[in-house]
Design a protein around this motif. Structure first.
Motif, PDB file in Angstrom:
ATOM      1  N   PRO A  48       0.830  -1.204   0.000  1.00 19.27           N
ATOM      2  CA  PRO A  48       0.000   0.000   0.000  1.00 19.27           C
ATOM      3  C   PRO A  48       0.868   1.260   0.000  1.00 19.27           C
ATOM      4  O   PRO A  48       1.773   1.391   0.825  1.00 19.27           O
ATOM      5  N   SER A  49       0.618   2.156  -0.936  1.00 16.11           N
ATOM      6  CA  SER A  49       1.441   3.363  -1.036  1.00 16.11           C
ATOM      7  C   SER A  49       0.674   4.488  -1.712  1.00 16.11           C
ATOM      8  O   SER A  49      -0.317   4.259  -2.401  1.00 16.11           O
ATOM      9  N   ILE A  50       1.176   5.697  -1.489  1.00 15.97           N
ATOM     10  CA  ILE A  50       0.643   6.884  -2.153  1.00 15.97           C
ATOM     11  C   ILE A  50       1.834   7.737  -2.577  1.00 15.97           C
ATOM     12  O   ILE A  50       2.771   7.927  -1.808  1.00 15.97           O
ATOM     13  N   MET A  51       1.811   8.188  -3.836  1.00 17.64           N
ATOM     14  CA  MET A  51       2.928   8.934  -4.400  1.00 17.64           C
ATOM     15  C   MET A  51       2.444  10.267  -4.963  1.00 17.64           C
ATOM     16  O   MET A  51       1.391  10.335  -5.601  1.00 17.64           O
ATOM     17  N   PHE A  52       3.225  11.312  -4.723  1.00 20.91           N
ATOM     18  CA  PHE A  52       2.934  12.662  -5.197  1.00 20.91           C
ATOM     19  C   PHE A  52       4.079  13.110  -6.100  1.00 20.91           C
ATOM     20  O   PHE A  52       5.232  13.099  -5.684  1.00 20.91           O
ATOM     21  N   LYS A  53       3.742  13.494  -7.335  1.00 19.42           N
ATOM     22  CA  LYS A  53       4.786  13.957  -8.256  1.00 19.42           C
ATOM     23  C   LYS A  53       4.165  14.832  -9.332  1.00 19.42           C
ATOM     24  O   LYS A  53       3.209  14.432  -9.991  1.00 19.42           O
ATOM     25  N   ASP A  54       4.743  16.015  -9.504  1.00 13.05           N
ATOM     26  CA  ASP A  54       4.337  16.940 -10.565  1.00 13.05           C
ATOM     27  C   ASP A  54       2.835  17.239 -10.562  1.00 13.05           C
ATOM     28  O   ASP A  54       2.197  17.284 -11.613  1.00 13.05           O
ATOM     29  N   GLY A  55       2.262  17.405  -9.371  1.00  7.14           N
ATOM     30  CA  GLY A  55       0.841  17.725  -9.259  1.00  7.14           C
ATOM     31  C   GLY A  55      -0.071  16.536  -9.470  1.00  7.14           C
ATOM     32  O   GLY A  55      -1.283  16.667  -9.510  1.00  7.14           O
ATOM     33  N   ARG A  56       0.511  15.357  -9.579  1.00  4.41           N
ATOM     34  CA  ARG A  56      -0.268  14.134  -9.756  1.00  4.41           C
ATOM     35  C   ARG A  56      -0.140  13.273  -8.502  1.00  4.41           C
ATOM     36  O   ARG A  56       0.872  13.302  -7.824  1.00  4.41           O
ATOM     37  N   VAL A  57      -1.178  12.487  -8.248  1.00  3.94           N
ATOM     38  CA  VAL A  57      -1.170  11.561  -7.133  1.00  3.94           C
ATOM     39  C   VAL A  57      -1.520  10.178  -7.673  1.00  3.94           C
ATOM     40  O   VAL A  57      -2.348  10.047  -8.572  1.00  3.94           O
ATOM     41  N   SER A  58      -0.857   9.165  -7.155  1.00  2.28           N
ATOM     42  CA  SER A  58      -1.222   7.787  -7.476  1.00  2.28           C
ATOM     43  C   SER A  58      -1.111   6.973  -6.193  1.00  2.28           C
ATOM     44  O   SER A  58      -0.273   7.249  -5.333  1.00  2.28           O
ATOM     45  N   ALA A  59      -1.989   5.997  -6.063  1.00  3.92           N
ATOM     46  CA  ALA A  59      -2.025   5.205  -4.839  1.00  3.92           C
ATOM     47  C   ALA A  59      -2.498   3.794  -5.142  1.00  3.92           C
ATOM     48  O   ALA A  59      -3.176   3.547  -6.144  1.00  3.92           O
ATOM     49  N   GLY A  68      -4.722  10.531 -10.164  1.00 10.02           N
ATOM     50  CA  GLY A  68      -5.362  11.767 -10.573  1.00 10.02           C
ATOM     51  C   GLY A  68      -4.451  12.933 -10.263  1.00 10.02           C
ATOM     52  O   GLY A  68      -3.229  12.812 -10.309  1.00 10.02           O
ATOM     53  N   PHE A  69      -5.058  14.033  -9.922  1.00 10.48           N
ATOM     54  CA  PHE A  69      -4.326  15.268  -9.649  1.00 10.48           C
ATOM     55  C   PHE A  69      -4.573  15.687  -8.208  1.00 10.48           C
ATOM     56  O   PHE A  69      -5.550  15.279  -7.600  1.00 10.48           O
ATOM     57  N   TYR A  70      -3.682  16.511  -7.692  1.00  8.12           N
ATOM     58  CA  TYR A  70      -3.879  17.024  -6.351  1.00  8.12           C
ATOM     59  C   TYR A  70      -3.455  18.484  -6.276  1.00  8.12           C
ATOM     60  O   TYR A  70      -2.632  18.948  -7.048  1.00  8.12           O
ATOM     61  N   VAL A  71      -4.075  19.173  -5.330  1.00  3.43           N
ATOM     62  CA  VAL A  71      -3.708  20.548  -5.006  1.00  3.43           C
ATOM     63  C   VAL A  71      -3.574  20.589  -3.485  1.00  3.43           C
ATOM     64  O   VAL A  71      -4.505  20.227  -2.773  1.00  3.43           O
ATOM     65  N   ALA A  72      -2.396  20.992  -3.016  1.00  2.00           N
ATOM     66  CA  ALA A  72      -2.136  21.069  -1.586  1.00  2.00           C
ATOM     67  C   ALA A  72      -1.617  22.454  -1.245  1.00  2.00           C
ATOM     68  O   ALA A  72      -1.019  23.120  -2.088  1.00  2.00           O
ATOM     69  N   SER A  73      -1.859  22.859  -0.021  1.00  2.00           N
ATOM     70  CA  SER A  73      -1.334  24.148   0.412  1.00  2.00           C
ATOM     71  C   SER A  73      -0.655  23.999   1.767  1.00  2.00           C
ATOM     72  O   SER A  73      -0.862  23.014   2.462  1.00  2.00           O
ATOM     73  N   LYS A  74       0.119  24.999   2.108  1.00  2.00           N
ATOM     74  CA  LYS A  74       0.863  24.959   3.365  1.00  2.00           C
ATOM     75  C   LYS A  74      -0.051  25.001   4.583  1.00  2.00           C
ATOM     76  O   LYS A  74       0.357  24.620   5.665  1.00  2.00           O
ATOM     77  N   ASP A  75      -1.302  25.451   4.411  1.00  2.00           N
ATOM     78  CA  ASP A  75      -2.224  25.471   5.551  1.00  2.00           C
ATOM     79  C   ASP A  75      -2.829  24.101   5.815  1.00  2.00           C
ATOM     80  O   ASP A  75      -3.610  23.934   6.736  1.00  2.00           O
ATOM     81  N   GLY A  76      -2.471  23.109   5.004  1.00  2.00           N
ATOM     82  CA  GLY A  76      -2.930  21.747   5.224  1.00  2.00           C
ATOM     83  C   GLY A  76      -4.120  21.323   4.397  1.00  2.00           C
ATOM     84  O   GLY A  76      -4.562  20.183   4.494  1.00  2.00           O
TER      85      GLY A  76
END
Length: 131
Positions: A48-59, A68-76
């Motif tokens: 089981p894993s989750i990977m974040f790269k270049d605005g994309r997420v895969s798990a 798919g895609f992800y958007v994250a911010s420093k506020d969590g």
């Protein structure tokens, strides 16, 4: 020259505001350890894993993959936009449907000092953990 400086400053501000930076997630892969408060076992097929790269997420939780895609911010705050998933038949103990439901509810994340990442829904309920 002043006009160029002003335009450059505006461009820099726009980049900072629209940054889709992962704030500690980008270019990292985490092993998913817990799902809805219980340990998540691995499988012989995949861990089981989750990977974040270049605005994309895969798990994966060991059988199918979701991405798919992800958007994250420093506020969590964190938003996933599911793009694809495979649909192989998987043993029920792999908890595929449970993970996909949790994945689609993620609204926030927190990275602890030890590197463990916790993912939460809009109500603050813990969905899953990864390290």
């Amino acid at each position: 020259m002043r006009r160029f400086t002003f335009i450059a400053a505006l461009a820099a501000m726009a980049m900072m505001v629209s940054c889709k930076c992962g704030a500690g997630l980008e270019n990292k892969t985490f092993a998913i350890t817990q799902l809805n408060g219980t340990q998540l076992p691995g499988s012989e097929m995949a861990k089981p894993s989750i990977m974040f790269k270049d605005g994309r997420v895969s798990a994966t939780v060991g059988c199918n993959s979701i991405g798919g895609f992800y958007v994250a911010s420093k506020d969590g705050s964190l938003t996933f936009k599911q793009g694809m998933s495979t649909k192989m038949f998987c043993p029920e103990e792999m908890r595929e449907d449970e993970f996909i439901a949790a994945f689609n509810k993620v609204a926030k994340y927190n990275i602890a000092d030890d590197g463990e990442v916790s993912f939460y829904d809009t109500q603050g309920n813990l969905l899953f953990k990864a390290k």
